[in-house]
Scaffold this active site. Structure first.
Site, PDB file in Angstrom:
ATOM      1  N   GLY A 121       0.847  -1.189   0.000  1.00 13.72           N
ATOM      2  CA  GLY A 121       0.000   0.000   0.000  1.00 13.72           C
ATOM      3  C   GLY A 121       0.887   1.246   0.000  1.00 13.72           C
ATOM      4  O   GLY A 121       2.090   1.157  -0.278  1.00 13.72           O
ATOM      5  N   LEU A 122       0.293   2.374   0.337  1.00 12.86           N
ATOM      6  CA  LEU A 122       1.058   3.629   0.321  1.00 12.86           C
ATOM      7  C   LEU A 122       2.307   3.540   1.206  1.00 12.86           C
ATOM      8  O   LEU A 122       3.403   3.928   0.782  1.00 12.86           O
ATOM      9  CB  LEU A 122       0.148   4.783   0.794  1.00 12.86           C
ATOM     10  CG  LEU A 122       0.814   6.132   1.023  1.00 12.86           C
ATOM     11  CD1 LEU A 122       1.516   6.640  -0.224  1.00 12.86           C
ATOM     12  CD2 LEU A 122      -0.218   7.174   1.486  1.00 12.86           C
ATOM     13  N   ALA A 123       2.171   3.019   2.433  1.00 13.06           N
ATOM     14  CA  ALA A 123       3.323   2.977   3.349  1.00 13.06           C
ATOM     15  C   ALA A 123       4.442   2.111   2.776  1.00 13.06           C
ATOM     16  O   ALA A 123       5.621   2.490   2.814  1.00 13.06           O
ATOM     17  CB  ALA A 123       2.891   2.447   4.717  1.00 13.06           C
TER      18      ALA A 123
ATOM     19  N   GLN B  56     -11.044   6.341  -0.559  1.00 12.30           N
ATOM     20  CA  GLN B  56     -11.824   7.293  -1.351  1.00 12.30           C
ATOM     21  C   GLN B  56     -11.574   8.729  -0.916  1.00 12.30           C
ATOM     22  O   GLN B  56     -11.271   9.599  -1.721  1.00 12.30           O
ATOM     23  CB  GLN B  56     -13.316   6.971  -1.193  1.00 12.30           C
ATOM     24  CG  GLN B  56     -13.713   5.641  -1.772  1.00 12.30           C
ATOM     25  CD  GLN B  56     -15.223   5.402  -1.675  1.00 12.30           C
ATOM     26  OE1 GLN B  56     -15.970   6.221  -1.163  1.00 12.30           O
ATOM     27  NE2 GLN B  56     -15.666   4.275  -2.184  1.00 12.30           N
ATOM     28  N   GLY B  57     -11.710   8.987   0.401  1.00 13.88           N
ATOM     29  CA  GLY B  57     -11.765  10.360   0.924  1.00 13.88           C
ATOM     30  C   GLY B  57     -10.602  11.215   0.474  1.00 13.88           C
ATOM     31  O   GLY B  57     -10.777  12.190  -0.273  1.00 13.88           O
TER      32      GLY B  57
ATOM     33  N   GLU C 154     -14.600  16.736   5.851  1.00 16.92           N
ATOM     34  CA  GLU C 154     -14.971  15.476   6.513  1.00 16.92           C
ATOM     35  C   GLU C 154     -15.159  15.720   8.007  1.00 16.92           C
ATOM     36  O   GLU C 154     -14.715  16.749   8.532  1.00 16.92           O
ATOM     37  CB  GLU C 154     -13.909  14.391   6.250  1.00 16.92           C
ATOM     38  CG  GLU C 154     -13.966  13.896   4.805  1.00 16.92           C
ATOM     39  CD  GLU C 154     -12.980  12.796   4.445  1.00 16.92           C
ATOM     40  OE1 GLU C 154     -13.161  12.213   3.376  1.00 16.92           O
ATOM     41  OE2 GLU C 154     -12.033  12.537   5.209  1.00 16.92           O
TER      42      GLU C 154
ATOM     43  N   HIS D  42     -16.691   2.447   9.877  1.00 21.76           N
ATOM     44  CA  HIS D  42     -17.139   3.535   9.005  1.00 21.76           C
ATOM     45  C   HIS D  42     -18.658   3.516   8.980  1.00 21.76           C
ATOM     46  O   HIS D  42     -19.257   2.458   8.822  1.00 21.76           O
ATOM     47  CB  HIS D  42     -16.574   3.353   7.596  1.00 21.76           C
ATOM     48  CG  HIS D  42     -16.673   4.605   6.775  1.00 21.76           C
ATOM     49  ND1 HIS D  42     -17.869   5.087   6.318  1.00 21.76           N
ATOM     50  CD2 HIS D  42     -15.716   5.476   6.367  1.00 21.76           C
ATOM     51  CE1 HIS D  42     -17.644   6.211   5.657  1.00 21.76           C
ATOM     52  NE2 HIS D  42     -16.346   6.476   5.673  1.00 21.76           N
TER      53      HIS D  42
ATOM     54  N   ARG E 142     -16.926  10.066  13.513  1.00 21.76           N
ATOM     55  CA  ARG E 142     -17.350   8.790  12.942  1.00 21.76           C
ATOM     56  C   ARG E 142     -17.913   7.805  13.965  1.00 21.76           C
ATOM     57  O   ARG E 142     -18.861   7.096  13.702  1.00 21.76           O
ATOM     58  CB  ARG E 142     -16.116   8.160  12.309  1.00 21.76           C
ATOM     59  CG  ARG E 142     -16.354   7.638  10.957  1.00 21.76           C
ATOM     60  CD  ARG E 142     -15.058   7.251  10.358  1.00 21.76           C
ATOM     61  NE  ARG E 142     -14.730   8.178   9.294  1.00 21.76           N
ATOM     62  CZ  ARG E 142     -13.724   8.011   8.461  1.00 21.76           C
ATOM     63  NH1 ARG E 142     -12.947   6.964   8.586  1.00 21.76           N
ATOM     64  NH2 ARG E 142     -13.488   8.871   7.514  1.00 21.76           N
TER      65      ARG E 142
ATOM     66  N   HIS F 262     -13.528  -0.592   9.484  1.00 19.97           N
ATOM     67  CA  HIS F 262     -12.847   0.240   8.480  1.00 19.97           C
ATOM     68  C   HIS F 262     -11.358   0.420   8.749  1.00 19.97           C
ATOM     69  O   HIS F 262     -10.544   0.338   7.845  1.00 19.97           O
ATOM     70  CB  HIS F 262     -13.553   1.597   8.473  1.00 19.97           C
ATOM     71  CG  HIS F 262     -13.054   2.562   7.453  1.00 19.97           C
ATOM     72  ND1 HIS F 262     -13.101   2.303   6.103  1.00 19.97           N
ATOM     73  CD2 HIS F 262     -12.504   3.802   7.579  1.00 19.97           C
ATOM     74  CE1 HIS F 262     -12.607   3.337   5.442  1.00 19.97           C
ATOM     75  NE2 HIS F 262     -12.224   4.245   6.309  1.00 19.97           N
TER      76      HIS F 262
ATOM     77  N   GLU G 141      -0.968   1.532   8.609  1.00 13.86           N
ATOM     78  CA  GLU G 141      -2.019   1.108   9.544  1.00 13.86           C
ATOM     79  C   GLU G 141      -1.544   0.043  10.530  1.00 13.86           C
ATOM     80  O   GLU G 141      -2.054  -0.049  11.643  1.00 13.86           O
ATOM     81  CB  GLU G 141      -3.235   0.603   8.752  1.00 13.86           C
ATOM     82  CG  GLU G 141      -4.448   0.368   9.630  1.00 13.86           C
ATOM     83  CD  GLU G 141      -5.702   0.014   8.846  1.00 13.86           C
ATOM     84  OE1 GLU G 141      -5.703   0.148   7.600  1.00 13.86           O
ATOM     85  OE2 GLU G 141      -6.677  -0.425   9.484  1.00 13.86           O
TER      86      GLU G 141
ATOM     87  N   ARG H 284      -9.568   7.930  15.106  1.00 17.36           N
ATOM     88  CA  ARG H 284      -8.800   8.569  14.035  1.00 17.36           C
ATOM     89  C   ARG H 284      -9.620   9.647  13.350  1.00 17.36           C
ATOM     90  O   ARG H 284     -10.781   9.436  12.984  1.00 17.36           O
ATOM     91  CB  ARG H 284      -8.396   7.513  12.995  1.00 17.36           C
ATOM     92  CG  ARG H 284      -7.683   8.072  11.782  1.00 17.36           C
ATOM     93  CD  ARG H 284      -7.305   6.969  10.834  1.00 17.36           C
ATOM     94  NE  ARG H 284      -8.475   6.345  10.259  1.00 17.36           N
ATOM     95  CZ  ARG H 284      -9.035   6.714   9.114  1.00 17.36           C
ATOM     96  NH1 ARG H 284      -8.538   7.721   8.423  1.00 17.36           N
ATOM     97  NH2 ARG H 284     -10.092   6.085   8.652  1.00 17.36           N
TER      98      ARG H 284
ATOM     99  N   SER I 100      -5.244   8.906   7.896  1.00 19.32           N
ATOM    100  CA  SER I 100      -4.528   7.637   7.735  1.00 19.32           C
ATOM    101  C   SER I 100      -3.559   7.680   6.555  1.00 19.32           C
ATOM    102  O   SER I 100      -2.416   7.240   6.675  1.00 19.32           O
ATOM    103  CB  SER I 100      -5.505   6.478   7.560  1.00 19.32           C
ATOM    104  OG  SER I 100      -6.511   6.841   6.664  1.00 19.32           O
ATOM    105  N   LEU I 101      -4.004   8.222   5.424  1.00 16.62           N
ATOM    106  CA  LEU I 101      -3.059   8.311   4.301  1.00 16.62           C
ATOM    107  C   LEU I 101      -1.925   9.273   4.662  1.00 16.62           C
ATOM    108  O   LEU I 101      -0.777   9.071   4.276  1.00 16.62           O
ATOM    109  CB  LEU I 101      -3.764   8.760   3.019  1.00 16.62           C
ATOM    110  CG  LEU I 101      -4.740   7.764   2.373  1.00 16.62           C
ATOM    111  CD1 LEU I 101      -5.210   8.271   1.014  1.00 16.62           C
ATOM    112  CD2 LEU I 101      -4.141   6.374   2.206  1.00 16.62           C
TER     113      LEU I 101
HETATM  114  C1  SIN Z   1     -13.929   8.058   3.548  1.00 16.99           C
HETATM  115  O1  SIN Z   1     -13.765   8.391   2.387  1.00 16.99           O
HETATM  116  O2  SIN Z   1     -14.962   8.261   4.165  1.00 16.99           O
HETATM  117  C2  SIN Z   1     -12.819   7.360   4.255  1.00 16.99           C
HETATM  118  C3  SIN Z   1     -11.772   8.312   4.617  1.00 16.99           C
HETATM  119  C4  SIN Z   1     -11.002   7.814   5.792  1.00 16.99           C
HETATM  120  O3  SIN Z   1     -11.242   6.700   6.254  1.00 16.99           O
HETATM  121  O4  SIN Z   1     -10.179   8.561   6.297  1.00 16.99           O
END
Ligand code: SIN
Length: 537
Positions: free
Chosen positions: A14-16, A47-48, A116, A239, A285, A346, A370, A381, A386-387
């Site tokens: 993944g990204l990490a 997505q976010g 968000e 989520h 959340r 999530h 993660e 969180r 996270s990203l």
């Molecule tokens: C989302 O797009 O709702 C997820 C983003 C996240 O988990 O930080």
């Protein structure tokens, strides 16, 4: 047994994992082990977007305070400050690597920042609703053309190899790992003076999850078996909004949809969020997930609905192309009808305890993304942090590994061939299927959004029994990816239950009816499981 040698072993794509590989490649040969295909990762599904301060009206301090507030007293403030301050530089680096974040089309060329929950202003850099895919595509393109990085697919890690387990004198260190090469059905060893664990989370521990099939907690379980302290595992983020559809496999409906005005309504069409929290749809959340859980249980409905019908169809299609088209493929036009949604597992705020540079308690082993618990998230969180953590963590981990590398004298350690013992091919695969369903159902029913002492106790008995059965199976039959994933998932389930039992209060993502309030400030603590079983199996 085949043994592959490299300077740096990165487990996870993944990204990490990919980002740390790119940074490490300036100092030696990197092997990146991908469990399935190079693009199969949790990041690819994100997505976010990435939370980072880019707007001149926004401040680093505001982002820091939002993160601390969401973490409910358990964030490590130094870590929060350091990661958030490092964010903007790392975002610029991603852009240099080819990632294009959405910009306003009003001629200003400013970022089109998303909103968000928990953020005091618009702060989320995104690429529509496929941010993760854009990031992974750019990194894979770079890595494909890279001489110093070998990315190998179908390598499922079995266990870390440590000098302690090998009975080599001197301080315990990680010297690599055993893998099942799924393409050849062969067990191999990869030997490296430095290993970076970047295996992501473990959403598959739960029956319903927004995560891909690869998220089976492999790194967490391996680190625990190798004797590393595992921190804050009770804080599992659910989520609030995944598409409720039998074939959709918990397709995520990004929080950004609520950020753009999406409303939650129950089956009677009544908006309900204000009854639970005055921040409504943009409450944190955990609050929204719990409110949905109450509403579903109180009314006896299978789901609630997310309504975006008051938004223009063109806007929805442009801002959320993936969500729009995926929902359409399941028969829902989000501009014309509310869509059914439910919460799903999530993200894991806990993980392998590390410092800010990804260093773990085991020499030669770093962790980021993660799988690691750096202290950024605390008990909950903040969305899209996270990203950010994966991005910044990969960089600082790589810098720390390089520094250790320059200081570590090379010692060649022989990794013994894999011992299969009397293992025979399994003729009982039905046991795996049965146990897999049982673990995930048990965790969903008893260790989910709302917990009690009794539910945790029930879960503990079941998971203990299953662990014994799975261990037996692991020892008797030849290793397969399915048994390895089940073994890891069950280990993670046990860690969550034990951590949840240790927390006698409700805080952030851990909510229990037996202790519904926050504990006394004097008893504020992180949860650490450190029983160090040591070695394996
Ligand atoms: C989302 O797009 O709702 C997820 C983003 C996240 O988990 O930080």
């Amino acid at each position: 047994m085949r043994t592959i040698n490299c300077d740096f072993l990165v487990i996870g794509n993944g990204l990490a994992g990919l980002m740390s590989a790119l940074h490490l490649s300036t100092h030696g040969q990197v092997l990146v082990a991908a469990k399935k295909k190079p693009s199969d990762s949790n990041t690819n599904w994100a997505q976010g977007g990435i939370a980072s301060v880019t707007d001149p009206q926004d401040t680093l301090e505001a982002h820091i305070q939002d993160t601390l507030k969401t973490g409910r007293g358990l964030c490590d403030e130094d870590v929060v400050r350091s990661i958030i301050q490092a964010g903007p530089d790392r975002v610029r680096e991603l852009e240099k690597l080819g990632v294009e974040f959405a910009r306003k089309n009003d001629g200003s060329h400013q970022y089109d920042l998303g909103q968000e929950a928990g953020h005091s202003c618009r702060r989320i850099l995104h690429a529509g609703d496929i941010t993760g895919r854009e990031v992974i595509d750019a990194l894979l393109k770079k890595i494909d053309a890279h001489q110093q990085i070998m990315l190998q697919s179908d390598l499922m890690a079995i266990d870390l190899v440590t000098t302690g387990w090998l009975d080599v004198l001197g301080p315990n260190r990680c010297v690599g790992a055993y893998f099942l090469d799924r393409s050849k059905n062969e067990i191999i060893a990869i030997r490296a003076p430095h290993t970076v664990l970047a295996t992501g989370g473990a959403g598959k521990v739960y029956l319903y999850t927004s995560n891909p099939d690869t998220a089976t907690g492999d790194g967490l379980a391996m680190a625990w078996r190798a004797g590393l302290p595992i921190k804050n595992m009770e804080f599992v983020q659910f989520h609030p909004t995944c598409l409720f559809h039998s074939e959709a496999k918990s397709f995520l409906i990004s929080e950004a949809v609520r950020g753009e005005g999406g409303r939650l309504v129950n089956a009677a069409g009544e908006p309900f969020m204000e009854r639970y929290d005055k921040r409504g749809e943009l409450a944190p959340r955990d609050v929204v997930a719990r409110a949905i859980d109450y509403e579903i249980k109180k009314r006896g409905d299978p789901c609630v609905y997310l309504d975006t019908t008051h938004k223009r169809s063109e806007f929805l299609e442009e801002r959320f192309p993936n969500i729009f088209s995926t929902c359409l493929s399941y028969g829902y036009n989000i501009s014309k009808e509310p869509i059914p949604v439910v919460p799903a597992a999530h993200y894991f705020c806990g993980g392998v305890e590390t410092d800010i540079h990804g260093a773990t308690a085991l020499e030669g082993l770093h962790a980021c993304g993660e799988v690691a618990c750096t202290g950024l998230h605390g008990a909950n969180r903040l969305a899209s942090n996270s990203l950010l953590e994966a991005l910044v963590g990969a960089y600082s981990t790589a810098q720390s590994v390089i520094q250790h590398n320059d200081q570590t004298p090379r010692q060649q350690i022989d990794v013994p061939p894999w011992q299969d013992g009397d293992a025979v091919p399994s003729d009982e695969a039905v046991v795996l299927e049965h146990n897999w369903n049982e673990v995930r159902t048990c965790m969903w029913d008893y260790v989910g959004i709302v917990r009690t002492n009794k539910r945790l106790e029930r879960a503990q008995h079941r998971i203990d029994n299953l662990s014994k059965e799975i261990r037996q199976y692991y020892l008797e039959y030849e290793v397969t990816a399915d048994v390895l994933e089940l073994r890891n998932t069950t280990a993670v389930a046990a860690l969550i239950i034990r951590s949840a039992q240790l927390r006698k209060e409700s805080r952030g993502l851990h909510y229990t009816l037996d202790y519904p309030e926050l504990g006394e400030p004097a008893s504020l603590h992180s949860t650490l499981i450190e029983d160090r079983p040591g070695g394996f199996p």
